[in-house]
Scaffold this motif. Structure first.
Motif, PDB file in Angstrom:
ATOM      1  N   ARG A 194      97.441   7.747  27.970  1.00 50.98           N
ATOM      2  CA  ARG A 194      96.949   7.167  29.210  1.00 50.98           C
ATOM      3  C   ARG A 194      97.268   8.078  30.388  1.00 50.98           C
ATOM      4  O   ARG A 194      98.389   8.585  30.509  1.00 50.98           O
ATOM      5  CB  ARG A 194      97.603   5.809  29.486  1.00 50.98           C
ATOM      6  N   VAL A 195      96.305   8.254  31.260  1.00 50.05           N
ATOM      7  CA  VAL A 195      96.547   8.973  32.514  1.00 50.05           C
ATOM      8  C   VAL A 195      97.299   8.042  33.455  1.00 50.05           C
ATOM      9  O   VAL A 195      96.882   6.904  33.691  1.00 50.05           O
ATOM     10  CB  VAL A 195      95.219   9.412  33.162  1.00 50.05           C
ATOM     11  N   VAL A 196      98.433   8.516  33.986  1.00 49.18           N
ATOM     12  CA  VAL A 196      99.186   7.707  34.947  1.00 49.18           C
ATOM     13  C   VAL A 196      99.177   8.336  36.334  1.00 49.18           C
ATOM     14  O   VAL A 196      99.623   7.721  37.299  1.00 49.18           O
ATOM     15  CB  VAL A 196     100.640   7.465  34.475  1.00 49.18           C
ATOM     16  N   ARG A 197      98.704   9.560  36.440  1.00 52.23           N
ATOM     17  CA  ARG A 197      98.439  10.150  37.752  1.00 52.23           C
ATOM     18  C   ARG A 197      97.320  11.168  37.623  1.00 52.23           C
ATOM     19  O   ARG A 197      97.356  12.035  36.745  1.00 52.23           O
ATOM     20  CB  ARG A 197      99.677  10.847  38.337  1.00 52.23           C
ATOM     21  N   GLU A 198      96.314  11.030  38.471  1.00 53.97           N
ATOM     22  CA  GLU A 198      95.218  11.982  38.470  1.00 53.97           C
ATOM     23  C   GLU A 198      95.645  13.252  39.202  1.00 53.97           C
ATOM     24  O   GLU A 198      96.394  13.193  40.179  1.00 53.97           O
ATOM     25  CB  GLU A 198      93.987  11.366  39.130  1.00 53.97           C
ATOM     26  N   GLY A 199      95.165  14.403  38.722  1.00 48.92           N
ATOM     27  CA  GLY A 199      95.548  15.658  39.334  1.00 48.92           C
ATOM     28  C   GLY A 199      94.543  16.746  39.041  1.00 48.92           C
ATOM     29  O   GLY A 199      93.334  16.499  38.996  1.00 48.92           O
ATOM     30  N   THR A 200      95.054  17.938  38.790  1.00 49.52           N
ATOM     31  CA  THR A 200      94.183  19.110  38.703  1.00 49.52           C
ATOM     32  C   THR A 200      93.342  19.152  37.427  1.00 49.52           C
ATOM     33  O   THR A 200      92.318  19.830  37.395  1.00 49.52           O
ATOM     34  CB  THR A 200      95.018  20.396  38.799  1.00 49.52           C
ATOM     35  N   VAL A 201      93.764  18.471  36.377  1.00 52.13           N
ATOM     36  CA  VAL A 201      92.965  18.388  35.151  1.00 52.13           C
ATOM     37  C   VAL A 201      92.266  17.035  35.142  1.00 52.13           C
ATOM     38  O   VAL A 201      92.913  15.991  35.196  1.00 52.13           O
ATOM     39  CB  VAL A 201      93.831  18.552  33.890  1.00 52.13           C
ATOM     40  N   SER A 202      90.945  17.059  35.105  1.00 51.12           N
ATOM     41  CA  SER A 202      90.177  15.817  35.207  1.00 51.12           C
ATOM     42  C   SER A 202      90.199  15.013  33.910  1.00 51.12           C
ATOM     43  O   SER A 202      90.472  15.551  32.825  1.00 51.12           O
ATOM     44  CB  SER A 202      88.726  16.127  35.574  1.00 51.12           C
ATOM     45  N   LEU A 203      89.879  13.720  34.025  1.00 51.50           N
ATOM     46  CA  LEU A 203      89.788  12.867  32.843  1.00 51.50           C
ATOM     47  C   LEU A 203      88.705  13.390  31.894  1.00 51.50           C
ATOM     48  O   LEU A 203      88.878  13.362  30.677  1.00 51.50           O
ATOM     49  CB  LEU A 203      89.475  11.433  33.264  1.00 51.50           C
ATOM     50  N   GLU A 204      87.628  13.897  32.465  1.00 50.89           N
ATOM     51  CA  GLU A 204      86.551  14.449  31.632  1.00 50.89           C
ATOM     52  C   GLU A 204      87.043  15.633  30.810  1.00 50.89           C
ATOM     53  O   GLU A 204      86.709  15.771  29.624  1.00 50.89           O
ATOM     54  CB  GLU A 204      85.366  14.866  32.506  1.00 50.89           C
ATOM     55  N   GLN A 205      87.838  16.495  31.426  1.00 46.80           N
ATOM     56  CA  GLN A 205      88.397  17.642  30.705  1.00 46.80           C
ATOM     57  C   GLN A 205      89.337  17.179  29.601  1.00 46.80           C
ATOM     58  O   GLN A 205      89.320  17.725  28.493  1.00 46.80           O
ATOM     59  CB  GLN A 205      89.134  18.567  31.675  1.00 46.80           C
ATOM     60  N   LEU A 206      90.161  16.191  29.896  1.00 46.34           N
ATOM     61  CA  LEU A 206      91.075  15.667  28.882  1.00 46.34           C
ATOM     62  C   LEU A 206      90.299  15.118  27.694  1.00 46.34           C
ATOM     63  O   LEU A 206      90.652  15.351  26.532  1.00 46.34           O
ATOM     64  CB  LEU A 206      91.963  14.576  29.482  1.00 46.34           C
ATOM     65  N   ARG A 207      89.223  14.385  27.984  1.00 45.80           N
ATOM     66  CA  ARG A 207      88.459  13.749  26.911  1.00 45.80           C
ATOM     67  C   ARG A 207      87.661  14.744  26.086  1.00 45.80           C
ATOM     68  O   ARG A 207      87.241  14.417  24.976  1.00 45.80           O
ATOM     69  CB  ARG A 207      87.543  12.678  27.510  1.00 45.80           C
ATOM     70  N   GLU A 208      87.449  15.940  26.622  1.00 47.88           N
ATOM     71  CA  GLU A 208      86.815  16.969  25.801  1.00 47.88           C
ATOM     72  C   GLU A 208      87.720  17.381  24.645  1.00 47.88           C
ATOM     73  O   GLU A 208      87.255  17.828  23.596  1.00 47.88           O
ATOM     74  CB  GLU A 208      86.489  18.191  26.664  1.00 47.88           C
ATOM     75  N   VAL A 209      89.033  17.199  24.829  1.00 46.82           N
ATOM     76  CA  VAL A 209      90.013  17.550  23.801  1.00 46.82           C
ATOM     77  C   VAL A 209      90.439  16.313  23.016  1.00 46.82           C
ATOM     78  O   VAL A 209      90.518  16.344  21.787  1.00 46.82           O
ATOM     79  CB  VAL A 209      91.242  18.231  24.444  1.00 46.82           C
ATOM     80  N   VAL A 210      90.725  15.228  23.742  1.00 46.65           N
ATOM     81  CA  VAL A 210      91.140  13.962  23.119  1.00 46.65           C
ATOM     82  C   VAL A 210      90.218  12.873  23.675  1.00 46.65           C
ATOM     83  O   VAL A 210      90.468  12.336  24.762  1.00 46.65           O
ATOM     84  CB  VAL A 210      92.617  13.637  23.433  1.00 46.65           C
ATOM     85  N   PRO A 211      89.158  12.533  22.979  1.00 44.21           N
ATOM     86  CA  PRO A 211      88.161  11.591  23.507  1.00 44.21           C
ATOM     87  C   PRO A 211      88.709  10.217  23.874  1.00 44.21           C
ATOM     88  O   PRO A 211      88.155   9.534  24.733  1.00 44.21           O
ATOM     89  CB  PRO A 211      87.141  11.487  22.373  1.00 44.21           C
ATOM     90  N   GLY A 212      89.805   9.802  23.256  1.00 41.08           N
ATOM     91  CA  GLY A 212      90.294   8.453  23.475  1.00 41.08           C
ATOM     92  C   GLY A 212      91.249   8.276  24.629  1.00 41.08           C
ATOM     93  O   GLY A 212      91.798   7.179  24.816  1.00 41.08           O
ATOM     94  N   VAL A 213      91.474   9.303  25.461  1.00 43.79           N
ATOM     95  CA  VAL A 213      92.395   9.168  26.591  1.00 43.79           C
ATOM     96  C   VAL A 213      91.892   8.076  27.534  1.00 43.79           C
ATOM     97  O   VAL A 213      90.717   8.034  27.892  1.00 43.79           O
ATOM     98  CB  VAL A 213      92.530  10.490  27.359  1.00 43.79           C
ATOM     99  N   VAL A 214      92.803   7.182  27.937  1.00 41.61           N
ATOM    100  CA  VAL A 214      92.470   6.088  28.839  1.00 41.61           C
ATOM    101  C   VAL A 214      92.733   6.517  30.270  1.00 41.61           C
ATOM    102  O   VAL A 214      93.763   7.133  30.572  1.00 41.61           O
ATOM    103  CB  VAL A 214      93.292   4.828  28.492  1.00 41.61           C
ATOM    104  N   GLY A 215      91.814   6.201  31.177  1.00 45.35           N
ATOM    105  CA  GLY A 215      91.946   6.586  32.571  1.00 45.35           C
ATOM    106  C   GLY A 215      93.007   5.798  33.310  1.00 45.35           C
ATOM    107  O   GLY A 215      93.528   4.795  32.815  1.00 45.35           O
ATOM    108  N   ILE A 216      93.303   6.230  34.524  1.00 49.84           N
ATOM    109  CA  ILE A 216      94.372   5.617  35.310  1.00 49.84           C
ATOM    110  C   ILE A 216      94.083   4.161  35.643  1.00 49.84           C
ATOM    111  O   ILE A 216      94.984   3.352  35.830  1.00 49.84           O
ATOM    112  CB  ILE A 216      94.624   6.441  36.594  1.00 49.84           C
TER     113      ILE A 216
END
Length: 260
Positions: A194-216
């Motif tokens: 789970r993302v607990v703080r948004e920053g320089t790496v976007s949720l979209e970028q994270l999901r390109e590697v791990v599709p199941g990451v939950v947004g903040i």
């Protein structure tokens, strides 16, 4: 006594790194550049040094600093039960602006504050920071500012806020790409990341590697909503500022991050 070193000069850079290494060994605080903003750092394994860092920022034990590491292999030395998806994110975004909250190795004798058994780790994408980390080992690092004030994007801004609470300032010039945004912080201690703080790496970028990451905001991708775990773990920290052990950040959450 406080000393500043202009790291654009090769001789001062060498001298400054040596001085910073000595200061860390003496449990003093230093200011170092990172790929996000400037950070205030101290020996992660010295409770006295970490307490000095927190006092310099005007912050309590309820917001423990992240830990910067020099190489990805250090992850397993400081964390245990590392989630496979956390490894994928580390391999994709380290060095860089991503902080991972992991279960801390229980055998380590350190006291970063009220961590609830976790540690926030990041490998910065900054040559001077990495060179220093090789010399000192892992450092507790937070954004180089007083709590509630803007993160420092220059060594001068850090000195204006922290003054003589810091022994050594490593000046590597303005953080050209820094706008006060810290690293993205992802809690990897639950079944789903789970993302607990948004920053320089976007949720979209994270999901390109791990599709199941939950947004903040609890936003889960369709694949997760349709039967995969919902990503909300009752035992995992709820957020960096709201019970999770780690600050928002110098990578890390008062809105900036050096450690973050």
């Amino acid at each position: 006594m406080t000393t500043s070193y202009d790291c654009s000069d090769p001789a001062q850079r060498t001298e400054g790194l040596a001085a910073a290494q000595r200061a860390v060994a003496l449990k003093q605080c230093i200011v170092l550049p990172t790929d996000t903003v400037y950070g205030i750092g101290a020996d992660a394994f010295s409770p006295q040094a970490v307490a000095t860092l927190l006092a310099s920022k005007g912050r309590g034990r309820n917001m423990p600093p992240p830990v910067l590491i020099p190489r990805i292999q250090t992850l397993d030395g400081l964390a245990t039960e590392v989630h496979p998806d956390a490894r994928r994110l580390a391999e994709a975004f380290w060095p860089g602006g991503l902080t991972l909250i992991c279960h801390a190795q229980p055998s380590l004798t350190w006291d970063l504050g009220d961590t609830l058994g976790t540690v926030a780790l990041r490998m910065p994408d900054d040559e001077i920071a990495l060179e220093l980390l090789v010399l000192t080992g892992p450092l507790a690092v937070s954004s180089a500012n007083r709590t509630g004030r803007p993160a420092a994007t220059t060594a001068a801004e850090a000195a204006e806020q922290l003054a003589e609470s810091v022994a050594v300032y490593l000046d590597a010039g303005p953080r050209a790409d820094a706008d006060g945004t810290g690293s993205t912080i992802v809690d990897t201690t639950g079944e789903t990341l789970r993302v607990v703080r948004e920053g320089t790496v976007s949720l979209e970028q994270l999901r390109e590697v791990v599709p199941g990451v939950v947004g903040i905001d609890g936003d889960a991708p369709d694949a997760v909503d349709a039967g995969a775990p919902d990503g909300l773990d009752a035992d995992a920290p709820d957020a960096v500022d709201a019970g999770a052990p780690h600050e928002s950040e110098a990578g890390v959450p008062d809105g900036s991050d050096a450690g973050r």
